[in-house]
Scaffold this motif. Sequence first.
Motif, PDB file in Angstrom:
ATOM      1  N   LYS A 170      44.843  37.627  34.926  1.00  0.00           N
ATOM      2  CA  LYS A 170      44.041  37.770  36.146  1.00  0.00           C
ATOM      3  C   LYS A 170      44.925  37.937  37.377  1.00  0.00           C
ATOM      4  N   VAL A 171      46.006  37.181  37.450  1.00  0.00           N
ATOM      5  CA  VAL A 171      46.934  37.298  38.571  1.00  0.00           C
ATOM      6  C   VAL A 171      47.570  38.688  38.572  1.00  0.00           C
ATOM      7  N   ASN A 172      48.021  39.145  37.406  1.00  0.00           N
ATOM      8  CA  ASN A 172      48.646  40.472  37.309  1.00  0.00           C
ATOM      9  C   ASN A 172      47.680  41.582  37.718  1.00  0.00           C
ATOM     10  N   GLU A 173      46.431  41.488  37.271  1.00  0.00           N
ATOM     11  CA  GLU A 173      45.433  42.494  37.661  1.00  0.00           C
ATOM     12  C   GLU A 173      45.274  42.537  39.174  1.00  0.00           C
ATOM     13  N   THR A 174      45.213  41.372  39.801  1.00  0.00           N
ATOM     14  CA  THR A 174      45.063  41.311  41.259  1.00  0.00           C
ATOM     15  C   THR A 174      46.256  41.952  41.949  1.00  0.00           C
ATOM     16  N   VAL A 175      47.461  41.627  41.488  1.00  0.00           N
ATOM     17  CA  VAL A 175      48.680  42.149  42.116  1.00  0.00           C
ATOM     18  C   VAL A 175      48.811  43.660  41.877  1.00  0.00           C
ATOM     19  N   GLU A 176      48.674  44.086  40.624  1.00  0.00           N
ATOM     20  CA  GLU A 176      48.866  45.501  40.292  1.00  0.00           C
ATOM     21  C   GLU A 176      47.841  46.407  40.961  1.00  0.00           C
ATOM     22  N   ASN A 177      46.614  45.953  41.042  1.00  0.00           N
ATOM     23  CA  ASN A 177      45.551  46.779  41.626  1.00  0.00           C
ATOM     24  C   ASN A 177      45.348  46.500  43.115  1.00  0.00           C
ATOM     25  N   LYS A 178      46.206  45.654  43.666  1.00  0.00           N
ATOM     26  CA  LYS A 178      46.128  45.281  45.088  1.00  0.00           C
ATOM     27  C   LYS A 178      44.694  44.900  45.491  1.00  0.00           C
ATOM     28  N   ARG A 179      44.079  44.096  44.660  1.00  0.00           N
ATOM     29  CA  ARG A 179      42.709  43.639  44.933  1.00  0.00           C
ATOM     30  C   ARG A 179      42.717  42.635  46.072  1.00  0.00           C
ATOM     31  N   ASP A 180      41.550  42.495  46.711  1.00  0.00           N
ATOM     32  CA  ASP A 180      41.461  41.532  47.810  1.00  0.00           C
ATOM     33  C   ASP A 180      40.890  40.198  47.341  1.00  0.00           C
ATOM     34  N   SER A 181      40.701  40.052  46.016  1.00  0.00           N
ATOM     35  CA  SER A 181      40.159  38.789  45.513  1.00  0.00           C
ATOM     36  C   SER A 181      40.920  38.343  44.269  1.00  0.00           C
TER      37      SER A 181
END
Length: 183
Positions: free
Chosen positions: A15-26
């Motif tokens: 979940k952390v990697n997805e947020t970082v890689e996709n530059k998500r705001d959540s």
Amino acid sequence: MHRRMGEAVARVARKVNETVENKRDSLDLANCKLMSFPVGIYKAMRSVTEGIHRISLANNELKSITGRFVTTFSQLRELNLAGNYLHRLPEEITSLLHLRAIDLSRNRFRRFPEPLAAAPALETIDLEENEIAEVPTDKLASMALLRSLNLRANPVGPEVRLLVRPLVPFELLLSPEEPIPKS
């Protein structure tokens, strides 16, 4: 047991990697069996913390949130901490200048978390299903942007029930009063 722990760690990392890689705001770390916020996440997310506006840590086993967590994610607008074992918040919560909504329902608060009264942009506070008996009515009345305070399923005192508009400019949600049993 070790296998389940390993799966939980892998899920958090994913979940952390997805947020970082996709530059998500959540960042959604709900239902991850976390007992504390993993320190390694601060380093892993260093490049994107300013862009994180929403975090969910709902339904974990958190007993506290640190000042470091609050100051690291300084641009938060929404914070969901429902369903944990929290009983207080760090003073640093007042530094969240953009925080509009916080969900603290189903925790262990016995008193209204007073640092919230100094959070300047707060519009919605959910404290349903805690153990709050006293509420700092004077401080709440001075919260200019507060629109909704949910205190349902809390043993609040009768003075809180007297808070009505125009004394407080927000919606106050309370459980119905229990009828007094006849002897």
